[in-house]
Design an enzyme around this catalytic site. Sequence first.
Site, short mmCIF file in Angstrom:
data_model
loop_
_atom_site.label_atom_id
_atom_site.label_comp_id
_atom_site.label_asym_id
_atom_site.label_seq_id
_atom_site.Cartn_x
_atom_site.Cartn_y
_atom_site.Cartn_z
N ARG A 186 8.91 -5.88 -0.35
CA ARG A 186 8.04 -5.68 0.81
C ARG A 186 6.78 -6.52 0.67
O ARG A 186 6.28 -7.07 1.65
CB ARG A 186 7.71 -4.20 0.96
CG ARG A 186 8.91 -3.37 1.37
CD ARG A 186 8.67 -1.89 1.17
NE ARG A 186 7.55 -1.41 1.98
CZ ARG A 186 6.99 -0.21 1.84
NH1 ARG A 186 7.44 0.62 0.91
NH2 ARG A 186 6.00 0.17 2.61
N CYS A 217 -1.73 -0.87 0.49
CA CYS A 217 -0.28 -0.69 0.53
C CYS A 217 0.14 -0.89 1.98
O CYS A 217 -0.27 -1.88 2.60
CB CYS A 217 0.12 0.69 -0.01
SG CYS A 217 -0.71 2.09 0.79
N LYS A 263 0.06 1.97 4.37
CA LYS A 263 -0.75 2.87 5.19
C LYS A 263 -1.76 3.68 4.39
O LYS A 263 -2.17 4.76 4.81
CB LYS A 263 0.16 3.80 5.99
CG LYS A 263 1.18 4.57 5.17
CD LYS A 263 2.14 5.33 6.09
CE LYS A 263 3.23 6.04 5.29
NZ LYS A 263 4.19 6.75 6.16
#
Length: 297
Positions: A187, A248, A250
């Site tokens: 991610r 990160c 949220k």
Amino acid sequence: MVHQVLYRALVSTKWLAESIRTGKLGPGLRVLDASWYSPGTREARKEYLERHVPGASFFDIEECRDTASPYEMMLPSEAGFAEYVGRLGISNHTHVVVYDGEHLGSFYAPRVWWMFRVFGHRTVSVLNGGFRNWLKEGHPVTSEPSRPEPAVFKATLDRSLLKTYEQVLENLESKRFQLVDSRSQGRFLGTEPEPDAVGLDSGHIRGAVNMPFMDFLTEDGFEKGPEELRALFQTKKVDLSQPLIATCRKGVTACHVALAAYLCGKPDVAVYDGSWSEWFRRAPPESRVSQGKSEKA
């Protein structure tokens, strides 16, 4: 780094079980179940009602946030936080112990730990090993909901522990803060999608260092010791004697970075609350890095 006596960020399952057994739960000690799961996977409140640590109240992260914000899980106001935790029987004199039911051992609990700290409350700890190990070790559980007497809590926002979009944007040029992103490598790099996210590509803020939060936990779900944690930071060339921001998607697993640094004696890590969810939607394209996007181009 200024050396100071820090409040214990972790308590053991044995300590909590003994505290419950000896009747210490009450205005001076409250326990919170801060579990949250992606929609369609598990139901946190339902699981709480089925079984939880005796005396624990359910901390609803969906309720205790800025529901008017377009970004995920943003902090509530001082008044909103104070009112919410006051209903859970928490005052400024309460030692708060937080856990969650994540199979990793810990996921949302460090977020709630940080929320208390950012609102000026220092006597807060995470249950090391989480509910997973509470069950594994055979400690008691109950389905009886907790009904604590409401208390008065005064929240005072500690802005040194919180960073805004504007501050992180300015940091791209000033480089006053190191920036650590706690998401998985895929991610972070942009090669794997953001889970359950519509219109949110993966990638990271330019200049960020990747330290997946799972690396701070053992296979058994406990927080790694200070020596191991320091080695992780050193491997990533993150200097714990210098200012540090955690981010990160949220603002949740970023709090694992803050907790890990705290356990190494660094209590001043700030969290970028909007994190990637806000950055992706607001920041200039050149400030966003994604291998996935560059490969498609």
